[in-house]
Design an enzyme around this catalytic site. Structure first.
Site, PDB file in Angstrom:
ATOM      1  N   ARG A 148       4.050   0.071  -1.378  1.00  0.00           N
ATOM      2  CA  ARG A 148       4.679  -1.105  -1.962  1.00  0.00           C
ATOM      3  C   ARG A 148       6.037  -1.281  -1.278  1.00  0.00           C
ATOM      4  NH1 ARG A 148       2.661   2.067  -6.244  1.00  0.00           N
ATOM      5  NH2 ARG A 148       1.022   1.060  -7.457  1.00  0.00           N
ATOM      6  N   LYS A 182       4.788   3.875  -9.257  1.00  0.00           N
ATOM      7  CA  LYS A 182       5.003   3.466 -10.640  1.00  0.00           C
ATOM      8  C   LYS A 182       4.922   4.678 -11.564  1.00  0.00           C
ATOM      9  CE  LYS A 182       3.394  -1.286 -10.092  1.00  0.00           C
ATOM     10  NZ  LYS A 182       2.460  -2.318 -10.554  1.00  0.00           N
ATOM     11  N   HIS A 211       3.696  -8.046  -0.399  1.00  0.00           N
ATOM     12  CA  HIS A 211       2.565  -7.115  -0.474  1.00  0.00           C
ATOM     13  C   HIS A 211       1.460  -7.424   0.538  1.00  0.00           C
ATOM     14  CE1 HIS A 211       3.955  -4.546  -3.483  1.00  0.00           C
ATOM     15  NE2 HIS A 211       3.212  -4.896  -4.509  1.00  0.00           N
ATOM     16  N   ARG A 270       0.306  -4.465   2.484  1.00  0.00           N
ATOM     17  CA  ARG A 270      -0.363  -3.514   1.578  1.00  0.00           C
ATOM     18  C   ARG A 270      -1.797  -3.966   1.311  1.00  0.00           C
ATOM     19  NH1 ARG A 270       0.395   0.362  -2.555  1.00  0.00           N
ATOM     20  NH2 ARG A 270      -0.457  -0.152  -4.591  1.00  0.00           N
ATOM     21  N   HIS A 296      -3.036   3.710  -7.258  1.00  0.00           N
ATOM     22  CA  HIS A 296      -3.515   2.992  -8.440  1.00  0.00           C
ATOM     23  C   HIS A 296      -3.966   3.983  -9.505  1.00  0.00           C
ATOM     24  CE1 HIS A 296      -4.615  -0.876  -5.989  1.00  0.00           C
ATOM     25  NE2 HIS A 296      -3.351  -0.845  -6.337  1.00  0.00           N
ATOM     26  N   TYR A 344     -10.304  -5.305  -3.976  1.00  0.00           N
ATOM     27  CA  TYR A 344     -10.400  -5.370  -2.514  1.00  0.00           C
ATOM     28  C   TYR A 344     -11.848  -5.395  -2.038  1.00  0.00           C
ATOM     29  CZ  TYR A 344      -5.423  -4.479  -2.682  1.00  0.00           C
ATOM     30  OH  TYR A 344      -4.084  -4.584  -2.941  1.00  0.00           O
TER      31      TYR A 344
END
Length: 294
Positions: free
Chosen positions: A145, A169, A240, A243, A266, A275
């Protein structure tokens, strides 16, 4: 109510380890809810269900997008669960409230040819150009990110063993392999350019601006938009974009979904599965363009 919001934000930051951008977003949304309740003379603790419903209705009447309403409801759900956990209230007024159905938007990605064109734009003869080349190569090589990229310190990159350490995150650490091309340009940047940009300023930041301070997300955003224009890339570029392209190109070339999930950081594989829709869409385009009876 203001004190409770402050306590909740402190809990998210300290105990849950959420990023500053996330806690700031929660705080803004909850304060907006608090001010709404005050203006309507609603008690968000005593008549929570009614207050929440009235607030969500107001957001919808104001024409807020479903994604915005969903974000506000998520903040309220977390807040009220925290209040129940702390014994401030006995029941959660947001229980069984469902978020509005969101249309699934596929991420915009570049083709490998467009990525090559974008990454070829920085002029590596200058210190800033070499920095930009190293950043773009690193971003596409790792799928970081942008917030993770600009947060990297010198100690987070191991060129000898070819990996990058980052904290995503929830402050979750992950180790990502670093390709030889990206490693080369990061090494070149460290050897030839960084010392010119820092100008003697002592900073742990890997990527710095022309004042020798850590580069910001906004600074990177301007950089990638400039190179997209130079490369005549007409697609809408977001922070992004590389990414998304990283993940899509891995899957198109045979990577398994679990590995891509791990690389992207994730928590839920459902987030990574979007994706697969992108790759299927691209395969359809290739089929329609190349098959004689398509």
């Amino acid at each position: 109510m203001q004190d409770l919001i402050g306590t909740f934000i402190h809990y998210l930051a300290v105990e849950k380890g959420l990023a500053r951008n996330t806690t700031t977003s929660y705080q803004l949304d909850l304060n907006q809810y608090r001010l709404f309740c005050r203006s309507r003379r609603l008690d968000p603790l005593g008549e929570g269900r009614g207050a929440v419903m009235a607030y969500l209705l107001k957001l919808k009447k104001d024409g807020r997008a479903p994604a915005t309403v969903s974000r506000h409801l998520a903040a309220l759900k977390s807040f009220y669960r925290f209040l129940v956990q702390e014994g401030v209230i006995s029941t959660d007024p947001t229980a069984n409230l469902e978020s509005p159905r969101l249309a699934q938007r596929l991420p915009r990605v570049l083709t490998p040819e467009e990525v090559d064109r974008l990454l070829a734009q920085p002029r590596t003869s200058s210190a800033t150009g070499l920095r930009d080349k190293a950043m773009l190569e690193l971003l596409y090589a790792t799928g970081l990110r942008v917030s993770e990229l600009v947060s990297l310190d010198l100690a987070d990159v191991n060129l000898e063993h070819g990996f990058v350490r980052c904290f995503g995150k929830g402050s979750k650490e992950r180790i990502i392999p670093l390709g030889s091309v990206a490693a080369f340009y990061v090494s070149e940047y460290l050897t030839r350019a960084r010392v010119k940009l820092t100008r003697g300023i002592n900073t742990p930041a890997l990527f710095v601006n022309q004042q020798g301070r850590r580069l910001t997300r906004q600074g990177f955003w301007k950089i990638i938009k400039k190179y997209a224009r130079q490369g005549c890339i007409t697609k809408v570029i977001t922070p992004h974009t590389l990414r998304h392209s990283f993940a899509t190109h891995l899957l198109e070339n045979g990577a398994d979904l679990r590995s891509v999930q791990e690389l992207l950081g994730h928590a839920d594989i459902a987030t990574t599965q979007i994706y697969t829709h992108v790759t299927r869409t691209r395969l359809r385009e290739i089929y329609d363009r190349t098959h004689p009876r398509a």
